[in-house]
Design an enzyme around this catalytic site. Structure first.
Site, mmCIF file in Angstrom:
data_model
loop_
_atom_site.group_PDB
_atom_site.id
_atom_site.type_symbol
_atom_site.label_atom_id
_atom_site.label_comp_id
_atom_site.label_asym_id
_atom_site.label_seq_id
_atom_site.Cartn_x
_atom_site.Cartn_y
_atom_site.Cartn_z
ATOM 1 N N CYS A 1 -12.794 -30.485 16.957
ATOM 2 C CA CYS A 1 -13.943 -29.603 16.855
ATOM 3 C C CYS A 1 -13.491 -28.155 16.770
ATOM 4 O O CYS A 1 -12.315 -27.858 16.609
ATOM 5 C CB CYS A 1 -14.840 -29.786 18.084
ATOM 6 S SG CYS A 1 -15.257 -31.503 18.435
ATOM 7 N N ARG B 1 -19.018 -29.755 16.378
ATOM 8 C CA ARG B 1 -18.488 -31.101 16.624
ATOM 9 C C ARG B 1 -18.125 -31.851 15.348
ATOM 10 O O ARG B 1 -18.919 -31.909 14.410
ATOM 11 C CB ARG B 1 -19.501 -31.941 17.412
ATOM 12 C CG ARG B 1 -18.904 -33.294 17.833
ATOM 13 C CD ARG B 1 -19.899 -34.178 18.517
ATOM 14 N NE ARG B 1 -19.226 -35.380 19.036
ATOM 15 C CZ ARG B 1 -19.832 -36.522 19.297
ATOM 16 N NH1 ARG B 1 -21.133 -36.640 19.122
ATOM 17 N NH2 ARG B 1 -19.146 -37.554 19.750
ATOM 18 N N ILE C 1 -15.660 -38.198 16.680
ATOM 19 C CA ILE C 1 -14.613 -39.208 16.501
ATOM 20 C C ILE C 1 -14.632 -40.238 17.627
ATOM 21 O O ILE C 1 -14.444 -41.426 17.393
ATOM 22 C CB ILE C 1 -13.227 -38.513 16.410
ATOM 23 C CG1 ILE C 1 -13.152 -37.718 15.093
ATOM 24 C CG2 ILE C 1 -12.087 -39.518 16.495
ATOM 25 C CD1 ILE C 1 -11.954 -36.819 14.982
ATOM 26 N N GLU D 1 -8.182 -34.297 21.102
ATOM 27 C CA GLU D 1 -8.323 -35.687 21.528
ATOM 28 C C GLU D 1 -7.422 -35.933 22.730
ATOM 29 O O GLU D 1 -6.275 -35.479 22.748
ATOM 30 C CB GLU D 1 -7.912 -36.662 20.414
ATOM 31 C CG GLU D 1 -8.718 -36.544 19.135
ATOM 32 C CD GLU D 1 -10.181 -36.942 19.283
ATOM 33 O OE1 GLU D 1 -10.494 -37.690 20.243
ATOM 34 O OE2 GLU D 1 -10.990 -36.506 18.456
ATOM 35 N N ASP E 1 -13.935 -38.745 25.670
ATOM 36 C CA ASP E 1 -12.755 -38.195 26.331
ATOM 37 C C ASP E 1 -13.039 -36.811 26.900
ATOM 38 O O ASP E 1 -12.383 -36.376 27.848
ATOM 39 C CB ASP E 1 -11.556 -38.153 25.361
ATOM 40 C CG ASP E 1 -11.856 -37.430 24.060
ATOM 41 O OD1 ASP E 1 -13.035 -37.189 23.744
ATOM 42 O OD2 ASP E 1 -10.897 -37.109 23.325
ATOM 43 N N ILE F 1 0.280 -36.486 -2.211
ATOM 44 C CA ILE F 1 0.084 -35.573 -3.334
ATOM 45 C C ILE F 1 1.389 -35.392 -4.095
ATOM 46 O O ILE F 1 2.484 -35.593 -3.558
ATOM 47 C CB ILE F 1 -0.428 -34.185 -2.887
ATOM 48 C CG1 ILE F 1 0.552 -33.519 -1.905
ATOM 49 C CG2 ILE F 1 -1.809 -34.284 -2.293
ATOM 50 C CD1 ILE F 1 0.264 -32.060 -1.658
ATOM 51 N N GLY G 1 3.560 -37.402 9.944
ATOM 52 C CA GLY G 1 4.924 -37.561 10.447
ATOM 53 C C GLY G 1 5.544 -36.276 10.946
ATOM 54 O O GLY G 1 6.748 -36.242 11.238
#
Length: 635
Positions: A2, A49, A52, A76, A99, A287, A362
């Site tokens: 958010c 917000r 999720i 999160e 959460d 991409i 990654g």
């Protein structure tokens, strides 16, 4: 995931709801699914917000049982289920499955120490109505940003700088110390930003604000203790277990989770693990670049996606796409960086954001594991320093500086002969060495900030002192993980993904993984000239060897070719125009010389030119006009 913002009047003066609304409007892209606010007396909190977790019940702000604590949260908490179960045993009552509510009860139970129990990416603010105190915190590695400013008795904070700039009293001036850091390190390290008076809360820090003042503290400063006792095989299994745990936790979501997929080992291993953890095809995104055939990784990524049954999407980015995006690029990231690949993250987020709200990446496996060429250079410096100076300084250095055009090699040779470890690091980072800055900076700027890059040594020096007992390569990895990573790569990743209303998660930056990797002996990270040694061995469990040891490409792109042809107008408009902002700070004749030498092939100055263009576009976006984000204009 958010956007958060807020204001506290430390004098007790009431906050106006329209001011919080204006800040929230500036963050609408970070949270298109809803908005909420709490404005009471001297405090105002705003939230946008992106839903999720607990899609129906997780709207913010959220309060505790008696309504004395109010939280807004961006990020999160991956271990929220385990924390919720523990807090229930203490008698806490929950009304949602989110959460966010776990954090407010954790704060109620453990106070500021609650942050040490959180495994996640977060920036949050809690208003303690009883103590009239505002508590703010940022995650361990600085994945989520948090900016703040104080004007007199008014303290304001936000996920992005533009939300602070809606206050017309927020001045628009360049922080000259930050400018010196930018042209030394290629980014501005926390706590500064390029905006005078606007700061970043550093990673792994919390802050308390009250009428008594401001208190700030680091809550996570692990000092690595090298584990020489365990066998490589035991360490290998421990690392694999940690990575599997991190991916499992970060797959928690009430919406589908995708993946940014390159051709390299890190994202490919994540796909393998995600494939094991879900019953549905993983959505992957890659991409490539037109005219970038030598560096594109689309075909290899397509092959990996097919191997694990992924639903794959890709996009070929053209020079026109880049040009169109550059009209808003600095508006999105807010802090210029000397990273010519940065805008690429926007395009992979663009295609991902059309299909998912969450994507794993990654990022974060290179800094702690020694994945960059510069770590090999630092490793070689010890041997190089033992050579006779009449050879290194008398022959090698002059030859390289006179005849070698590649800036990376020139930079490396300049750094090899520097005996001071911290100065050696800054020489490795800096595109513009002291000699170049003597010519580049206007006289007034040279007098104000110097050309030796000393301002950059402060933030890096504080970190280096914590690990001075380690070898120089380990010191550099430690510093990079806490400065270059959050203040450049993760900042760009957050801003460009959230510009597309997308949450980007980074499993390799689970704090447990970082602590483990930093405890490993040096030769398990860099073994001679092989980078990420044990990491790659561990990934053989999930991937064929030909993928694990495939040459790294990353987000390489043909921006140099484009700047010489289709994007050449940026050089003319941004750097050579008499009305360019950079003329206030830099020597226009020297800039012309840099461009001429680069175009003629006498020297490689792509990154020098790119950094100047980024600064110019940033200055035009934020310093020339205040109207687009000023709350008076918005209202």
């Amino acid at each position: 995931m958010c956007g958060i913002c807020g204001t506290m009047e430390m004098s007790g003066r009431p906050v106006l709801k329209k001011d919080i609304s204006a800040m929230m409007s500036a963050l609408a892209h970070r949270g298109p699914d809803g908005a909420g606010s709490y404005v009471q007396g001297e405090v105002g909190l705003g939230h946008r917000r992106l839903s999720i977790i607990d899609l129906n019940g997780g709207s913010q702000p959220i309060s505790n049982e008696d309504g004395t604590l109010h939280i807004i949260f961006n990020g999160e908490i991956y271990n929220y289920i385990e924390l919720r179960e523990e807090l229930l045993t203490y008698g806490h009552v929950f009304i949602t499955q989110s959460d966010t509510e776990v954090i407010v009860h954790a704060y109620e139970q453990w106070g500021p120490d609650c942050v040490t129990r959180l495994n996640g990416i977060f920036a949050f603010a809690i208003w303690d109505q009883r103590d009239r105190e505002l508590f703010l915190a940022r995650d361990h590695l600085g994945v989520k940003p948090l900016y703040f400013t104080q004007r007199g008795s008014r303290f304001s904070f936000a996920s992005e700088i533009k939300a602070l700039l809606v206050d017309c009293d927020c001045e628009r001036d360049v922080d000259l110390t930050a400018l010196a850091q930018l042209f030394t390190l290629r980014y501005v390290p926390s706590p500064r930003t390029l905006f005078h008076g606007i700061s970043k809360l550093p990673p792994a820090c919390w802050m308390r604000v009250s009428h008594l003042g401001i208190e700030q503290k680091h809550y996570w400063k692990p000092v690595p203790v090298v584990n020489h006792g365990a066998s490589p095989d035991t360490l290998l299994e421990q690392y694999q277990s940690l990575v599997e745990s991190a991916v499992r936790l970060q797959m928690r979501s009430d919406v589908p989770v995708g993946l940014f997929l390159s051709s390299g080992v890190d994202s490919s291993a994540l796909l393998s693990l995600m494939h094991q953890l879900t019953n549905h095809p993983v959505k992957t995104f890659t991409i490539g670049f037109e005219e970038g055939e030598s560096t594109n990784e689309t075909s290899e990524a397509r092959e990996v996606a097919r191997m694990f049954g992924a639903t794959h999407s890709e996009m070929m980015v053209s020079a026109r796409d880049y040009e169109d995006y550059y009209e808003r690029y600095l508006w999105d990231i807010e802090e210029p960086v000397g990273n010519e690949s940065a805008a690429a993250f926007y395009f992979v987020s663009l295609i991902a954001g059309r299909s998912v709200k969450v994507a794993l990446t990654g990022q974060g496996a290179d800094e702690p594991w020694g994945g960059y060429h510069r770590y090999i250079g630092v490793q070689l410096s010890k041997t190089y320093s033992h050579l006779p100076q009449n050879i290194t300084n008398g022959i090698v250095r002059p030859l390289v500086l006179s005849f070698v055009r590649q800036e990376r090699l020139r930079r490396g040779v300049i750094s090899l002969t520097e005996p001071d470890i911290l100065k050696r690091f800054t020489n490795i980072y800096s595109f513009y060495d002291s000699h170049m800055k003597e010519h580049l900076f206007q006289p007034w700027l040279r007098e104000a900030i110097g050309t030796d890059g000393a301002q950059a040594l402060g933030p890096l020096g504080l970190l280096q002192k914590q690990v001075a007992h380690l070898d120089p390569v380990a010191q550099m990895m430690y510093i990079d993980t806490r400065t270059n990573l959050p203040d450049d790569l993760l900042m760009v990743g957050d801003k460009t993904s959230m510009a597309n209303s997308l949450e980007a998660r980074v499993p390799f930056l689970d704090p447990r993984i970082i602590e483990f990797v930093e405890s490993l002996p040096h030769n398990l990270k860099l073994r001679r000239f092989e980078r990420k040694y044990l990491h790659k061995r561990a990934m053989e469990k999930y991937l064929p060897r030909e993928i694990v040891y495939r040459k790294k490409k990353g987000f390489a792109n043909p921006v140099d070719k484009w700047l010489r042809h289709s994007l050449k107008k940026y050089i003319g408009d941004c750097l050579l125009s008499e009305t360019s902002s950079i003329n206030q700070y830099f020597n226009r004749s020297y800039v012309k010389q840099l461009i001429a030498d680069h175009e003629a092939g006498r020297r490689e100055h792509l990154r020098h030119i790119y950094l100047l263009i980024s600064f110019e576009l940033w200055h035009r976006t934020f310093m020339r006009t205040a109207a687009p984000v000023c709350s008076e204009a918005a209202s």
